[in-house]
Design a protein around this motif. Structure first.
Motif, short mmCIF file in Angstrom:
data_model
loop_
_atom_site.label_atom_id
_atom_site.label_comp_id
_atom_site.label_asym_id
_atom_site.label_seq_id
_atom_site.Cartn_x
_atom_site.Cartn_y
_atom_site.Cartn_z
N ALA A 183 -5.77 -3.02 1.11
CA ALA A 183 -4.56 -3.08 1.95
C ALA A 183 -4.88 -2.69 3.38
N VAL A 184 -5.71 -1.68 3.57
CA VAL A 184 -6.09 -1.26 4.92
C VAL A 184 -6.89 -2.37 5.61
N LEU A 185 -7.81 -3.00 4.87
CA LEU A 185 -8.60 -4.09 5.45
C LEU A 185 -7.71 -5.29 5.81
N TYR A 186 -6.79 -5.66 4.92
CA TYR A 186 -5.88 -6.77 5.20
C TYR A 186 -5.02 -6.47 6.42
N THR A 187 -4.55 -5.24 6.53
CA THR A 187 -3.74 -4.86 7.68
C THR A 187 -4.56 -4.94 8.96
N ALA A 188 -5.79 -4.47 8.91
CA ALA A 188 -6.67 -4.54 10.09
C ALA A 188 -6.95 -5.99 10.48
N ILE A 189 -7.20 -6.84 9.50
CA ILE A 189 -7.44 -8.26 9.78
C ILE A 189 -6.21 -8.89 10.43
N GLY A 190 -5.03 -8.52 9.94
CA GLY A 190 -3.80 -9.06 10.53
C GLY A 190 -3.56 -8.56 11.94
N VAL A 191 -3.76 -7.27 12.16
CA VAL A 191 -3.54 -6.70 13.49
C VAL A 191 -4.54 -7.25 14.50
#
Length: 181
Positions: free
Chosen positions: A103-111
């Motif tokens: 979830a943290v990685l997906y959020t970072a990729i999105g941001v």
């Protein structure tokens, strides 16, 4: 009416995905409803489907199986033997930690707007991976069709080997075959 129909579909689907991931069925129910509730608050697309999928569940199992001592002895994740409950709890904690990291990685990729990187994966690679995962999952479900019991494998050869060994040992339960068919 559509929500009720989707609810009837999501419940057994979430339980099955939990089984594929190697966790109790109740975790699949949480995994089916929690993402939908969170996405309804923060999401922007009305067409996007969120929640667990079979490929992700298979990746979780194949990635974490063998890391927890004693977990490989569990055949029923909903009712493990008393001496392996600690191993199941440790595996569950590891799955939750993995979900948080993803979830943290997906959020970072999105941001950081890094979604364009997926274009570098060719269509045959994605199709081959998905087809391979589908074959492993389908082979893993054959044991329920034939009524045999064995430890789940993360490779197709292991699943087929277990099925043949159980059938050659005469452990075919025809009543379960008739019920599932």
């Amino acid at each position: 009416l559509a929500g009720i129909a989707v609810g009837f579909t999501v419940v057994p689907q979430g339980m099955s995905y939990a089984n594929i991931a190697g966790v109790p069925a109740v975790m699949g129910l949480y995994g089916a409803f929690t993402p939908v509730l969170i996405y309804s608050l923060f999401g922007s697309s009305r067409q996007l489907g969120v929640g667990p999928v079979a490929v992700t569940s298979g990746l979780i199992f194949s990635g974490l199986d063998g890391l927890i001592p004693g977990y490989d002895q569990i055949t029923d994740y909903n009712d493990p033997p008393k001496d392996h409950v600690a191993a199941l709890h440790e595996y569950q904690k590891t799955v939750i930690q993995l979900a948080f990291v993803v979830a943290v990685l997906y959020t970072a990729i999105g941001v950081l707007r890094l979604g364009f990187l997926i274009r570098f994966l060719s269509h045959p690679v994605i199709t081959g991976f998905t087809s391979g995962a589908a074959l492993v999952i389908a082979a893993g479900q054959v044991k329920y069709l034939l009524g045999v019991s064995y430890k789940k494998q993360d490779m197709l050869q292991g699943e087929l080997s277990n099925i043949i060994a159980q059938l050659s040992a005469g452990k075919f339960i025809w009543q379960e075959f008739v019920m599932v068919s």
